[in-house]
Design a protein around this motif. Structure first.
Motif, PDB file in Angstrom:
ATOM      1  N   GLN A   1       0.957   4.108  -1.494  1.00  0.00           N
ATOM      2  CA  GLN A   1       0.059   4.833  -2.400  1.00  0.00           C
ATOM      3  C   GLN A   1       0.039   6.326  -2.112  1.00  0.00           C
ATOM      4  O   GLN A   1       0.249   6.773  -0.976  1.00  0.00           O
ATOM      5  CB  GLN A   1      -1.352   4.249  -2.271  1.00  0.00           C
TER       6      GLN A   1
ATOM      7  N   ARG B   1      -9.503   5.409  -2.571  1.00  0.00           N
ATOM      8  CA  ARG B   1     -10.628   4.856  -3.343  1.00  0.00           C
ATOM      9  C   ARG B   1     -10.270   4.712  -4.826  1.00  0.00           C
ATOM     10  O   ARG B   1      -9.476   5.488  -5.377  1.00  0.00           O
ATOM     11  CB  ARG B   1     -11.872   5.709  -3.175  1.00  0.00           C
ATOM     12  N   VAL B   2     -10.871   3.706  -5.434  1.00  0.00           N
ATOM     13  CA  VAL B   2     -10.653   3.436  -6.858  1.00  0.00           C
ATOM     14  C   VAL B   2     -11.139   4.628  -7.681  1.00  0.00           C
ATOM     15  O   VAL B   2     -12.187   5.210  -7.404  1.00  0.00           O
ATOM     16  CB  VAL B   2     -11.401   2.151  -7.276  1.00  0.00           C
TER      17      VAL B   2
ATOM     18  N   ARG C   1      -1.764  -3.048  -3.619  1.00  0.00           N
ATOM     19  CA  ARG C   1      -2.500  -1.783  -3.678  1.00  0.00           C
ATOM     20  C   ARG C   1      -3.848  -1.951  -2.993  1.00  0.00           C
ATOM     21  O   ARG C   1      -4.585  -2.893  -3.285  1.00  0.00           O
ATOM     22  CB  ARG C   1      -2.704  -1.362  -5.134  1.00  0.00           C
ATOM     23  N   HIS C   2      -4.156  -1.028  -2.088  1.00  0.00           N
ATOM     24  CA  HIS C   2      -5.448  -1.052  -1.402  1.00  0.00           C
ATOM     25  C   HIS C   2      -6.470  -0.266  -2.221  1.00  0.00           C
ATOM     26  O   HIS C   2      -6.307   0.931  -2.455  1.00  0.00           O
ATOM     27  CB  HIS C   2      -5.333  -0.451   0.002  1.00  0.00           C
ATOM     28  N   ASP C   3      -7.495  -0.961  -2.683  1.00  0.00           N
ATOM     29  CA  ASP C   3      -8.592  -0.342  -3.437  1.00  0.00           C
ATOM     30  C   ASP C   3      -9.763  -0.128  -2.485  1.00  0.00           C
ATOM     31  O   ASP C   3     -10.644  -0.974  -2.361  1.00  0.00           O
ATOM     32  CB  ASP C   3      -9.012  -1.240  -4.607  1.00  0.00           C
ATOM     33  N   SER C   4      -9.753   1.002  -1.790  1.00  0.00           N
ATOM     34  CA  SER C   4     -10.763   1.265  -0.771  1.00  0.00           C
ATOM     35  C   SER C   4     -12.160   1.387  -1.373  1.00  0.00           C
ATOM     36  O   SER C   4     -12.348   2.002  -2.420  1.00  0.00           O
ATOM     37  CB  SER C   4     -10.427   2.547  -0.015  1.00  0.00           C
ATOM     38  N   SER C   5     -13.113   0.812  -0.658  1.00  0.00           N
ATOM     39  CA  SER C   5     -14.516   0.941  -1.060  1.00  0.00           C
ATOM     40  C   SER C   5     -15.233   1.976  -0.200  1.00  0.00           C
ATOM     41  O   SER C   5     -16.438   2.160  -0.302  1.00  0.00           O
ATOM     42  CB  SER C   5     -15.215  -0.430  -0.945  1.00  0.00           C
TER      43      SER C   5
ATOM     44  N   ASN D   1      -5.289   6.610  -5.156  1.00  0.00           N
ATOM     45  CA  ASN D   1      -5.261   5.143  -5.240  1.00  0.00           C
ATOM     46  C   ASN D   1      -3.974   4.644  -5.892  1.00  0.00           C
ATOM     47  O   ASN D   1      -3.545   3.515  -5.647  1.00  0.00           O
ATOM     48  CB  ASN D   1      -6.494   4.646  -6.012  1.00  0.00           C
TER      49      ASN D   1
ATOM     50  N   THR E   1      -9.177  -5.115  -0.798  1.00  0.00           N
ATOM     51  CA  THR E   1     -10.111  -4.162  -0.199  1.00  0.00           C
ATOM     52  C   THR E   1     -10.130  -4.290   1.323  1.00  0.00           C
ATOM     53  O   THR E   1     -10.890  -3.602   1.994  1.00  0.00           O
ATOM     54  CB  THR E   1     -11.543  -4.373  -0.740  1.00  0.00           C
TER      55      THR E   1
ATOM     56  N   THR F   1      -4.232  -6.587  -5.667  1.00  0.00           N
ATOM     57  CA  THR F   1      -5.162  -5.547  -5.218  1.00  0.00           C
ATOM     58  C   THR F   1      -6.054  -6.141  -4.143  1.00  0.00           C
ATOM     59  O   THR F   1      -6.384  -7.324  -4.176  1.00  0.00           O
ATOM     60  CB  THR F   1      -6.013  -5.002  -6.375  1.00  0.00           C
TER      61      THR F   1
ATOM     62  N   ASP G   1       0.794  -1.242   0.000  1.00  0.00           N
ATOM     63  CA  ASP G   1       0.000   0.000   0.000  1.00  0.00           C
ATOM     64  C   ASP G   1       0.827   1.294   0.000  1.00  0.00           C
ATOM     65  O   ASP G   1       0.478   2.254   0.692  1.00  0.00           O
ATOM     66  CB  ASP G   1      -0.962   0.023   1.194  1.00  0.00           C
TER      67      ASP G   1
END
Length: 194
Positions: free
Chosen positions: A15, A65-66, A54-58, A71, A94, A92, A13
């Motif tokens: 990022q 966030r994507v 990579r953290h793809d936050s929801s 991101n 979440t 990736t 992460d």
């Protein structure tokens, strides 16, 4: 300390969104990015495998966030992708653990015959710690390069609050003292990997 010739470096992460201090608050270890870059350089020069996570936050409004610039991987990490002589993977996720991402990290490590992982990245007490714990539980020899991680001040229950440095140290003590991982310095890892 020994670092296996096929030990994987997990870069967790790292990022752009973590540079938004207005969102995250005070952090510790301003030298972490230089240490992460050093690890990447040694791993790529030696042909060892590197896993970029990579953290793809929801979460709406999250700097991770994507579709939002935050991101993306930090520039010094993005520039190093695809530059190494060894195998490389992008995972990736979440949630906190890289072991619950896509593609399946555990399956990839096993297919590559990898038994040792070195973990670096952001945040020490969140995704780095959770990934290290799960790696230890899964039977990997886990090494955490403590000064190649950082985190932020954190509020907890009962009005308790930890500074970023206190949270990072608590994480290191839990990981090392609990037998999930060996917590060491970047210099130790680099020296052993050369």
């Amino acid at each position: 300390m020994e670092i296996a010739q096929n030990a994987a470096l997990l870069v967790v992460d790292v990022q752009k969104g973590f540079d938004e201090t207005g969102f995250w608050g005070p952090r510790n270890n301003p030298g972490a990015d230089d240490n992460i870059a050093s690890l990447l350089d040694v791993w790529q020069a030696s042909g060892r495998p590197v896993v970029f996570v990579r953290h793809d936050s929801s979460t709406p409004g999250s700097p991770l966030r994507v579709g939002y610039e935050g991101n993306g991987l930090k520039q010094y990490v993005a520039e190093r992708r695809g530059k190494g002589a060894g195998p490389e993977l992008l995972v990736t996720k979440t949630v906190n653990s890289a072991f619950y991402g896509t593609p399946d990290l555990d399956a990839w490590l096993k297919a590559e015959g990898i038994l040792q992982v070195v973990v670096a990245g952001i945040q020490t007490n969140m995704c780095v710690e959770t990934t290290a714990r799960m790696g230890g539980n899964a039977g990997y020899d886990v090494v955490v390069a403590y000064d190649a991680t950082y985190t932020f001040d954190l509020a907890g229950p009962f009005g308790w609050r930890l500074s970023a440095e206190e949270a990072a140290r608590a994480s290191a003590v839990s990981l090392h003292g609990g037998g999930f991982a060996r917590v060491v310095t970047t210099a130790e890892v680099v020296g052993a990997a050369r």
